[in-house]
Design a protein around this motif. Structure first.
Motif, PDB file in Angstrom:
ATOM      1  N   MET A 146       0.858  -1.178   0.000  1.00 33.76           N
ATOM      2  CA  MET A 146       0.000   0.000   0.000  1.00 33.76           C
ATOM      3  C   MET A 146       0.898   1.232   0.000  1.00 33.76           C
ATOM      4  O   MET A 146       1.501   1.567   0.999  1.00 33.76           O
ATOM      5  N   SER A 147       0.990   1.890  -1.108  1.00 32.99           N
ATOM      6  CA  SER A 147       1.853   3.052  -1.264  1.00 32.99           C
ATOM      7  C   SER A 147       1.239   4.280  -0.591  1.00 32.99           C
ATOM      8  O   SER A 147       0.037   4.495  -0.661  1.00 32.99           O
ATOM      9  N   THR A 148       2.084   5.090   0.046  1.00 34.95           N
ATOM     10  CA  THR A 148       1.579   6.310   0.678  1.00 34.95           C
ATOM     11  C   THR A 148       1.181   7.356  -0.354  1.00 34.95           C
ATOM     12  O   THR A 148       0.518   8.322  -0.015  1.00 34.95           O
ATOM     13  N   THR A 149       1.557   7.163  -1.619  1.00 33.88           N
ATOM     14  CA  THR A 149       1.163   8.119  -2.647  1.00 33.88           C
ATOM     15  C   THR A 149      -0.311   7.979  -3.002  1.00 33.88           C
ATOM     16  O   THR A 149      -0.865   8.846  -3.656  1.00 33.88           O
ATOM     17  N   ASN A 150      -0.941   6.903  -2.571  1.00 33.82           N
ATOM     18  CA  ASN A 150      -2.365   6.704  -2.837  1.00 33.82           C
ATOM     19  C   ASN A 150      -3.256   7.393  -1.812  1.00 33.82           C
ATOM     20  O   ASN A 150      -4.463   7.222  -1.832  1.00 33.82           O
ATOM     21  N   PHE A 151      -2.666   8.145  -0.902  1.00 32.41           N
ATOM     22  CA  PHE A 151      -3.431   8.832   0.138  1.00 32.41           C
ATOM     23  C   PHE A 151      -3.572  10.294  -0.226  1.00 32.41           C
ATOM     24  O   PHE A 151      -2.590  10.958  -0.547  1.00 32.41           O
ATOM     25  N   ILE A 152      -4.804  10.778  -0.160  1.00 29.33           N
ATOM     26  CA  ILE A 152      -5.096  12.179  -0.476  1.00 29.33           C
ATOM     27  C   ILE A 152      -5.749  12.812   0.736  1.00 29.33           C
ATOM     28  O   ILE A 152      -6.783  12.332   1.211  1.00 29.33           O
ATOM     29  N   LEU A 153      -5.141  13.889   1.242  1.00 27.28           N
ATOM     30  CA  LEU A 153      -5.716  14.636   2.336  1.00 27.28           C
ATOM     31  C   LEU A 153      -6.477  15.814   1.748  1.00 27.28           C
ATOM     32  O   LEU A 153      -5.951  16.516   0.887  1.00 27.28           O
ATOM     33  N   PHE A 204      -5.498   0.975   8.382  1.00 26.86           N
ATOM     34  CA  PHE A 204      -4.660   2.044   7.846  1.00 26.86           C
ATOM     35  C   PHE A 204      -3.803   2.713   8.928  1.00 26.86           C
ATOM     36  O   PHE A 204      -3.116   3.687   8.647  1.00 26.86           O
ATOM     37  N   ARG A 205      -3.841   2.180  10.145  1.00 24.42           N
ATOM     38  CA  ARG A 205      -3.029   2.744  11.226  1.00 24.42           C
ATOM     39  C   ARG A 205      -1.566   2.378  11.020  1.00 24.42           C
ATOM     40  O   ARG A 205      -1.247   1.376  10.398  1.00 24.42           O
ATOM     41  N   GLY A 206      -0.683   3.239  11.529  1.00 27.05           N
ATOM     42  CA  GLY A 206       0.744   2.999  11.419  1.00 27.05           C
ATOM     43  C   GLY A 206       1.332   3.413  10.081  1.00 27.05           C
ATOM     44  O   GLY A 206       2.466   3.063   9.762  1.00 27.05           O
ATOM     45  N   LYS A 207       0.593   4.173   9.290  1.00 25.83           N
ATOM     46  CA  LYS A 207       1.057   4.605   7.972  1.00 25.83           C
ATOM     47  C   LYS A 207       1.344   6.107   7.920  1.00 25.83           C
ATOM     48  O   LYS A 207       1.516   6.676   6.860  1.00 25.83           O
ATOM     49  N   GLY A 208       1.348   6.750   9.083  1.00 31.42           N
ATOM     50  CA  GLY A 208       1.661   8.174   9.135  1.00 31.42           C
ATOM     51  C   GLY A 208       0.496   9.093   8.795  1.00 31.42           C
ATOM     52  O   GLY A 208       0.699  10.291   8.598  1.00 31.42           O
ATOM     53  N   LEU A 209      -0.718   8.558   8.737  1.00 28.40           N
ATOM     54  CA  LEU A 209      -1.870   9.396   8.366  1.00 28.40           C
ATOM     55  C   LEU A 209      -2.185  10.428   9.442  1.00 28.40           C
ATOM     56  O   LEU A 209      -2.537  11.567   9.121  1.00 28.40           O
ATOM     57  N   ASN A 210      -2.056  10.040  10.722  1.00 24.12           N
ATOM     58  CA  ASN A 210      -2.303  10.983  11.804  1.00 24.12           C
ATOM     59  C   ASN A 210      -1.337  12.163  11.704  1.00 24.12           C
ATOM     60  O   ASN A 210      -1.727  13.313  11.884  1.00 24.12           O
ATOM     61  N   ALA A 211      -0.078  11.887  11.381  1.00 29.69           N
ATOM     62  CA  ALA A 211       0.913  12.962  11.237  1.00 29.69           C
ATOM     63  C   ALA A 211       0.546  13.882  10.074  1.00 29.69           C
ATOM     64  O   ALA A 211       0.692  15.107  10.176  1.00 29.69           O
ATOM     65  N   LYS A 212       0.073  13.306   8.972  1.00 29.72           N
ATOM     66  CA  LYS A 212      -0.357  14.130   7.827  1.00 29.72           C
ATOM     67  C   LYS A 212      -1.532  15.032   8.211  1.00 29.72           C
ATOM     68  O   LYS A 212      -1.574  16.207   7.846  1.00 29.72           O
ATOM     69  N   ILE A 213      -2.476  14.454   8.937  1.00 30.03           N
ATOM     70  CA  ILE A 213      -3.641  15.226   9.372  1.00 30.03           C
ATOM     71  C   ILE A 213      -3.202  16.351  10.294  1.00 30.03           C
ATOM     72  O   ILE A 213      -3.597  17.513  10.117  1.00 30.03           O
ATOM     73  N   ILE A 214      -2.378  16.033  11.281  1.00 25.42           N
ATOM     74  CA  ILE A 214      -1.938  17.056  12.227  1.00 25.42           C
ATOM     75  C   ILE A 214      -1.164  18.160  11.515  1.00 25.42           C
ATOM     76  O   ILE A 214      -1.323  19.339  11.828  1.00 25.42           O
ATOM     77  N   GLN A 215      -0.347  17.811  10.531  1.00 26.15           N
ATOM     78  CA  GLN A 215       0.376  18.843   9.787  1.00 26.15           C
ATOM     79  C   GLN A 215      -0.595  19.779   9.069  1.00 26.15           C
ATOM     80  O   GLN A 215      -0.422  21.003   9.084  1.00 26.15           O
ATOM     81  N   ALA A 216      -1.630  19.226   8.453  1.00 27.05           N
ATOM     82  CA  ALA A 216      -2.637  20.062   7.780  1.00 27.05           C
ATOM     83  C   ALA A 216      -3.364  20.954   8.784  1.00 27.05           C
ATOM     84  O   ALA A 216      -3.639  22.130   8.504  1.00 27.05           O
ATOM     85  N   LEU A 217      -3.652  20.420   9.967  1.00 25.52           N
ATOM     86  CA  LEU A 217      -4.330  21.204  11.002  1.00 25.52           C
ATOM     87  C   LEU A 217      -3.403  22.282  11.559  1.00 25.52           C
ATOM     88  O   LEU A 217      -3.845  23.394  11.864  1.00 25.52           O
ATOM     89  N   LYS A 218      -2.114  21.972  11.671  1.00 28.92           N
ATOM     90  CA  LYS A 218      -1.127  22.978  12.085  1.00 28.92           C
ATOM     91  C   LYS A 218      -1.072  24.114  11.072  1.00 28.92           C
ATOM     92  O   LYS A 218      -1.039  25.295  11.443  1.00 28.92           O
ATOM     93  N   ASP A 219      -1.044  23.761   9.787  1.00 25.33           N
ATOM     94  CA  ASP A 219      -0.989  24.777   8.726  1.00 25.33           C
ATOM     95  C   ASP A 219      -2.211  25.677   8.776  1.00 25.33           C
ATOM     96  O   ASP A 219      -2.102  26.903   8.676  1.00 25.33           O
ATOM     97  N   TRP A 220      -3.397  25.086   8.926  1.00 21.57           N
ATOM     98  CA  TRP A 220      -4.638  25.866   9.014  1.00 21.57           C
ATOM     99  C   TRP A 220      -4.580  26.783  10.235  1.00 21.57           C
ATOM    100  O   TRP A 220      -4.919  27.965  10.152  1.00 21.57           O
ATOM    101  N   SER A 221      -4.141  26.224  11.365  1.00 15.95           N
ATOM    102  CA  SER A 221      -4.066  26.997  12.609  1.00 15.95           C
ATOM    103  C   SER A 221      -3.128  28.185  12.452  1.00 15.95           C
ATOM    104  O   SER A 221      -3.447  29.296  12.889  1.00 15.95           O
ATOM    105  N   ALA A 222      -1.983  27.962  11.831  1.00 10.63           N
ATOM    106  CA  ALA A 222      -1.020  29.048  11.622  1.00 10.63           C
ATOM    107  C   ALA A 222      -1.632  30.144  10.756  1.00 10.63           C
ATOM    108  O   ALA A 222      -1.454  31.344  11.049  1.00 10.63           O
ATOM    109  N   LYS A 223      -2.343  29.767   9.713  1.00 10.50           N
ATOM    110  CA  LYS A 223      -3.003  30.770   8.855  1.00 10.50           C
ATOM    111  C   LYS A 223      -4.028  31.577   9.628  1.00 10.50           C
ATOM    112  O   LYS A 223      -4.277  32.739   9.313  1.00 10.50           O
ATOM    113  N   LYS A 224      -4.643  30.962  10.644  1.00 12.74           N
ATOM    114  CA  LYS A 224      -5.632  31.644  11.478  1.00 12.74           C
ATOM    115  C   LYS A 224      -4.979  32.441  12.609  1.00 12.74           C
ATOM    116  O   LYS A 224      -5.670  33.072  13.393  1.00 12.74           O
ATOM    117  N   GLY A 225      -3.648  32.380  12.702  1.00 16.67           N
ATOM    118  CA  GLY A 225      -2.952  33.086  13.757  1.00 16.67           C
ATOM    119  C   GLY A 225      -3.037  32.383  15.105  1.00 16.67           C
ATOM    120  O   GLY A 225      -2.824  33.005  16.151  1.00 16.67           O
TER     121      GLY A 225
END
Length: 154
Positions: free
Chosen positions: A1-8, A99-120
């Motif tokens: 299962m390639s991580t390139t098949n995951f879309i956030l 799908f656990r253990g594939k780094g998806l939680n880290a991808k989600i948290i990074q997206a949430l961090k980015d959104w949070s930073a944009k919101k100040g």
């Protein structure tokens, strides 16, 4: 299962049926940690309201067109005595077991961090049950640190 098949991506109202199923799976997983969760039917969130809310950011991860993980960040007012007026609260972190253990939680948290930073929002917080070792480990892996313990007395 390639991580390139995951879309956030940001969740849409069309995702609501699967997100409501995820919510019930999350509640089922957390029941052993919390004897105070009411009997079914119970709901943690108003996901339908959160999706279009500009102060919330609900994301999903898709794999081959199927939603396999979710999470949200929400701008919340901090307690009056803290050094920040608002913070980003994270919740609804759920990944299908296969799908656990594939780094998806880290991808989600990074997206949430980015959104949070944009919101100040420079402060991010979440809650996790003390007995939920795998979740704590996943959050610590992306930089979260234990901060406060909530205690209860019946």
């Amino acid at each position: 299962m390639s991580t390139t098949n995951f879309i956030l991506r940001e969740a849409t109202p069309n995702d609501l049926p699967i997100l409501l199923q995820f919510e019930q799976e999350l509640i089922k997983a957390e029941r052993p940690f919390d004897i105070t969760i009411r009997e079914d039917p119970v709901s943690y969130y108003d996901i339908g309201q959160m999706i279009p809310d500009e102060d919330s950011y609900v994301v999903v991860v898709e794999h081959d067109g199927k939603i396999v993980a979710s999470g949200y960040a929400q701008s919340r007012r901090a307690r009056h005595y803290l050094d920040h007026e608002y913070y980003s609260y994270l919740g609804f972190m759920f990944t299908l077991p296969e799908f656990r253990g594939k780094g998806l939680n880290a991808k989600i948290i990074q997206a949430l961090k980015d959104w949070s930073a944009k919101k100040g929002l420079n402060e991010m917080r979440l809650t996790v049950y003390d007995e939920n070792g795998p979740a704590i480990k996943a959050y610590e892996k992306v930089g979260f640190k234990k901060h406060i313990i909530e205690m209860r007395l019946e």
